[in-house]
Design a protein around this motif. Structure first.
Motif, PDB file in Angstrom:
ATOM      1  N   UNK A 108      30.579  35.451  28.198  1.00  0.00           N
ATOM      2  CA  UNK A 108      30.433  34.053  28.625  1.00  0.00           C
ATOM      3  C   UNK A 108      31.242  33.759  29.881  1.00  0.00           C
ATOM      4  N   UNK A 109      32.424  34.360  30.018  1.00  0.00           N
ATOM      5  CA  UNK A 109      33.250  34.148  31.205  1.00  0.00           C
ATOM      6  C   UNK A 109      32.626  34.849  32.411  1.00  0.00           C
TER       7      UNK A 109
ATOM      8  N   UNK B 263      35.327  39.981  43.129  1.00  0.00           N
ATOM      9  CA  UNK B 263      36.706  39.623  43.464  1.00  0.00           C
ATOM     10  C   UNK B 263      37.207  38.473  42.591  1.00  0.00           C
ATOM     11  N   UNK B 264      36.333  37.530  42.281  1.00  0.00           N
ATOM     12  CA  UNK B 264      36.729  36.391  41.454  1.00  0.00           C
ATOM     13  C   UNK B 264      37.133  36.857  40.056  1.00  0.00           C
TER      14      UNK B 264
ATOM     15  N   UNK C 223      45.392  37.160  37.016  1.00  0.00           N
ATOM     16  CA  UNK C 223      46.037  35.908  36.633  1.00  0.00           C
ATOM     17  C   UNK C 223      46.287  35.863  35.133  1.00  0.00           C
ATOM     18  N   UNK C 224      45.322  36.341  34.353  1.00  0.00           N
ATOM     19  CA  UNK C 224      45.497  36.377  32.903  1.00  0.00           C
ATOM     20  C   UNK C 224      46.644  37.305  32.509  1.00  0.00           C
ATOM     21  N   UNK C 225      46.718  38.462  33.162  1.00  0.00           N
ATOM     22  CA  UNK C 225      47.785  39.416  32.857  1.00  0.00           C
ATOM     23  C   UNK C 225      49.151  38.838  33.214  1.00  0.00           C
TER      24      UNK C 225
ATOM     25  N   UNK D  62      41.200  30.495  34.212  1.00  0.00           N
ATOM     26  CA  UNK D  62      41.588  31.449  35.250  1.00  0.00           C
ATOM     27  C   UNK D  62      40.557  31.462  36.368  1.00  0.00           C
ATOM     28  N   UNK D  63      39.283  31.431  35.993  1.00  0.00           N
ATOM     29  CA  UNK D  63      38.204  31.403  36.976  1.00  0.00           C
ATOM     30  C   UNK D  63      38.276  30.119  37.808  1.00  0.00           C
TER      31      UNK D  63
END
Length: 339
Positions: free
Chosen positions: A238-239, A267-268, A275-277, A288-289
């Motif tokens: 879904x993401x 890249x996104x 960013x999640x890490x 994050x997206x």
């Protein structure tokens, strides 16, 4: 074991340990950079996100706000090879990639590597060089290699290009071609500091530059491990679909004559994983997206002539697309499974 965000995925103890180590090392690098760059934590964090995602960074803003200082601080906070290139109109492509020189003693040509053969390459005022010279970076940024005289030379790892440009200067500048901008994972505007941050800057930068006392907070081998850990971050269907919907919407927007490329989608997602890490998560959330959509997508878009006359910016178009695109529920699958 920790539960992932979607599809009932489980984050193993080993994966969580890697994320913990990543966060600790990244925090050390962040503090080192922020000891030089006052009052810009979001900019520093985004720069670190691009580094861990294995991308390249474009710093675009007015002169004197610390673009080159940020690039130098990020490079110096990591114990790796660094080269700085001052882009000028007379800079040649071979000054960047290297040149073959004839060795009189051995009676053969020897390749002399250029400035791009470093782990961190700082391209200062990249838009002052001609398009021909700018294009010398295309292969190295995408394929991490240089081809000269029919031979291919691998670049060191990790490899990151940090380029700066001043958007307000027109004399002696060449706009970056679309293909060049598309190679940069994100574009960051440093912006003016707050009054308090500027006062602290006067105190810390008044005598000796804080760059001189900056010591590496991580080694190149540590960054390589962090990049590998970021690649293992989970992205649900879904993401992924949400990221594709955002980039697809830029291609059909009536006020854009050039939308985001498939490379932009890639890249996104990579930046979102980093960013999640950094947040200590083993999975990507739609948040994050959303947070990275503007810096990752806006610099790749070209508005129509009418949109430019109306003073509409690409950042505004990305924000509009974010508002109109349905955000997936990352925990829907868990509730269906009774978690």
């Amino acid at each position: 074991m920790a539960r992932g965000a979607e599809e009932g995925r489980v984050t193993t103890y080993e994966e969580q340990t890697k994320l913990t180590d990543l966060s600790a090392t990244a925090e050390q690098v962040r503090r080192a950079v922020e000891s030089v760059i006052e009052g810009k934590p979001e900019v520093v964090r985004l720069s670190l996100t691009v580094l861990l995602a294995g991308g390249h960074l474009l710093l675009e803003d007015v002169p004197g706000v610390g673009k080159t200082m940020l690039a130098k601080a990020l490079a110096k906070s990591i114990d790796c090879s660094v080269q700085r290139i001052q882009f000028t109109p007379d800079l040649l492509p071979t000054d960047i990639t290297g040149v073959s020189v004839y060795d009189q003693q051995r009676k053969e040509f020897e390749f002399k590597p250029g400035a791009v053969f470093a782990q961190i390459v700082i391209g200062d005022e990249i838009n002052r060089a001609s398009p021909k010279t700018q294009s010398a970076l295309l292969e190295s940024m995408e394929e991490r290699q240089v081809t000269a005289d029919g031979r291919t030379y691998e670049l060191p790892s990790p490899f990151m290009v940090i380029a700066t440009q001043n958007p307000v200067e027109m004399e002696g500048t060449y706009p970056l071609p679309e293909a060049q901008r598309d190679r940069f994972m994100a574009r960051v505007s440093v912006g003016y500091p707050s009054a308090d941050a500027e006062l602290r800057m006067l105190e810390s930068h008044g005598g000796v530059s804080p760059l001189e006392s900056l010591r590496p907070a991580a080694h190149a081998s540590d960054i390589l491990k962090l990049i590998e850990a970021v690649r293992e971050v989970h992205v649900s269907d879904s993401v992924r679909r949400y990221a594709v919907e955002l980039t697809s919407a830029t291609r059909t927007h009536p006020e854009l004559r050039l939308g985001a490329s498939p490379r932009a989608t890639l890249h996104l997602v990579r930046a979102a994983k980093a960013a999640a890490a950094l947040a200590g998560r083993g999975f990507v959330l739609p948040d994050d997206i959303q947070q990275l959509a503007v810096p990752v997508l806006a610099h790749r878009l070209l508005p129509t002539a009418q949109a430019q006359l109306n003073r509409h910016t690409t950042e505004q178009f990305v924000a509009d697309i974010l508002r109109r695109t349905t955000v997936p529920d990352p925990y829907a699958a868990q509730r269906l499974r009774g978690y």
